[in-house]
Design a protein around this motif. Structure first.
Motif, PDB file in Angstrom:
ATOM      1  N   TYR A  80       3.970   1.407  -1.123  1.00 54.74           N
ATOM      2  CA  TYR A  80       4.612   1.424  -2.444  1.00 54.74           C
ATOM      3  C   TYR A  80       3.673   2.095  -3.451  1.00 54.74           C
ATOM      4  CZ  TYR A  80       7.208  -0.311  -6.509  1.00 54.74           C
ATOM      5  OH  TYR A  80       7.929  -0.412  -7.677  1.00 54.74           O
ATOM      6  N   GLN A  81       2.394   1.769  -3.384  1.00 53.72           N
ATOM      7  CA  GLN A  81       1.401   2.388  -4.268  1.00 53.72           C
ATOM      8  C   GLN A  81       1.334   3.890  -4.018  1.00 53.72           C
ATOM      9  OE1 GLN A  81      -0.223   0.965  -6.840  1.00 53.72           O
ATOM     10  NE2 GLN A  81      -0.962   3.011  -7.316  1.00 53.72           N
ATOM     11  N   ASP A 132       0.835  -1.213   0.000  1.00 49.28           N
ATOM     12  CA  ASP A 132       0.000   0.000   0.000  1.00 49.28           C
ATOM     13  C   ASP A 132       0.862   1.253   0.000  1.00 49.28           C
ATOM     14  OD1 ASP A 132      -2.275  -1.571   0.022  1.00 49.28           O
ATOM     15  OD2 ASP A 132      -2.636  -1.319   2.171  1.00 49.28           O
ATOM     16  N   LEU A 177       4.172   5.458  -5.777  1.00 52.97           N
ATOM     17  CA  LEU A 177       3.890   5.543  -7.214  1.00 52.97           C
ATOM     18  C   LEU A 177       2.984   6.730  -7.528  1.00 52.97           C
ATOM     19  CD1 LEU A 177       3.307   1.800  -8.155  1.00 52.97           C
ATOM     20  CD2 LEU A 177       5.157   3.268  -8.961  1.00 52.97           C
ATOM     21  N   GLU A 178       1.972   6.948  -6.690  1.00 60.16           N
ATOM     22  CA  GLU A 178       1.065   8.085  -6.887  1.00 60.16           C
ATOM     23  C   GLU A 178       1.810   9.409  -6.746  1.00 60.16           C
ATOM     24  OE1 GLU A 178      -2.006   7.313  -4.015  1.00 60.16           O
ATOM     25  OE2 GLU A 178      -2.676   5.516  -5.103  1.00 60.16           O
TER      26      GLU A 178
END
Length: 72
Positions: free
Chosen positions: A40-41, A38, A44-45
């Motif tokens: 890591y996401q 989560d 990315l965002e």
């Protein structure tokens, strides 16, 4: 065989890039990808929004920064 590029760090291997802020300071991006998907996401965002950079410091370590911290 060519290695696949990371969606987060590009051509730099994820185990060579260290988080330089917050509760995960000192952890590699690869470790975050494996243990905290989560987060890591979230990284990315931040990259997609242009709120992110990777810099190589004098100690030759690649460090990941978030420019405006949106952490709780």
């Amino acid at each position: 065989m060519a290695q696949e590029q990371s969606p987060l760090t590009g051509i730099i291997e994820e185990d060579k890039v260290v988080i330089d802020f917050g509760e995960f300071e000192g952890k590699s991006v690869l470790e975050i990808a494996d243990t905290k998907p989560d987060y890591y996401q979230f990284l990315l965002e931040q990259k997609e929004s242009g709120n992110f950079s990777i810099r190589r410091t004098k100690d030759k370590i690649f460090r990941l920064y978030i420019h405006q911290t949106f952490l709780n």
